[in-house]
Design a protein around this motif. Structure first.
Motif: not given
Length: 258
Positions: A235-255
């Motif tokens: 799972e990828i959670d991210a906040i992207v600005s109007s110009s396309g830049g990544v403000i913050s992001s978080d990646v989590s996963g499970s097996i």
């Protein structure tokens, strides 16, 4: 160690009596227990039919009048004190309306405790009594009540014979017990009724569980394939600005294994 074991019906009748050592415990210990148990409607968290009739289908816990471990007089079968005025420790649990009692003698001659006392862990005895009740459920069905035990007396005694060795718990894993003692079947009961003899419930072969490093698993178990299927979930959670830049992001996963 366990000197004797008793199983009482909901009315206080002795259904099963088994002595594992040379000293025979008198049934008077059951009388001491039942006198105390009769003071309350239920004990040790088990609910009796009387409490159900009075309180409804969901009775609440009433006052427990029976201590899990009782110290009672050790009276011999001839009416005399078996240990010269000594006592014996009586463990008890209640399962499916049956009272499981284990009589354990005091530890005499212990240098660390010259006055005697119990020479075994109380939790070991209590857990073993529950293990016996669980084994009865596996063999006789749920609930393993008075009628189930009466219908399978021979199997119950054979189970106790294999589970206890000279007063010490020995074989408690259902995997090994079912290899040693065959669970009762309808055909076996019909054969016993027709022949008038005891059904063949003992196995002649050594159980596979006794030669395995893990008693709960049979030895020599093989599978057609040794594949394991897994799912990788990301799972990828991210906040992207109007110009396309990544403000913050978080990646989590499970097996996840299937």
């Amino acid at each position: 160690m366990i000197q004797s074991l008793f199983i009482l019906s909901p009315t206080g009748e002795v259904l099963i009596e088994r002595h594992f050592r040379s000293t025979v415990t008198s049934r008077t210990v059951c009388d001491h227990f039942w006198t105390k148990a009769s003071e309350g409607l239920n004990h040790h968290g088990g609910v009796s039919t009387a409490s159900t009739a009075i309180l409804g289908s969901n009775p609440f816990m009433l006052y427990d009048s029976v201590e899990p471990v009782m110290e009672v007089p050790d009276i011999g079968n001839d009416g005399d004190d078996a240990n010269g005025g000594g006592t014996i420790y009586l463990f008890s649990i209640l399962r499916d309306g049956l009272s499981y009692l284990a009589a354990c003698p005091p530890c005499i001659g212990n240098q660390n405790n010259p006055s005697g006392g119990l020479g075994i862990s109380p939790l070991l005895i209590t857990e073993f009594l529950h293990k016996i009740a669980d084994t009865f459920v596996i063999y006789f069905g749920d609930p393993a009540d008075e009628s189930a035990v009466k219908d399978n007396f021979s199997t119950a005694y054979q189970l106790l014979e294999e589970m206890v060795d000279y007063g010490w718990p020995l074989t408690t894993e259902p995997n090994a017990l079912t290899d040693l003692i065959r669970p009762p079947t309808v055909m076996a009961k019909i054969h016993q009724a027709m022949t008038g003899g005891s059904s063949n419930i003992l196995s002649e072969a050594l159980p596979n569980g006794t030669v395995s490093n893990m008693p709960w698993r049979k030895a020599g178990v093989t599978h057609p394939n040794n594949e394991i299927y897994i799912d990788i979930v990301e799972e990828i959670d991210a906040i992207v600005s109007s110009s396309g830049g990544v403000i913050s992001s978080d990646v989590s996963g499970s097996i996840q294994a299937q």
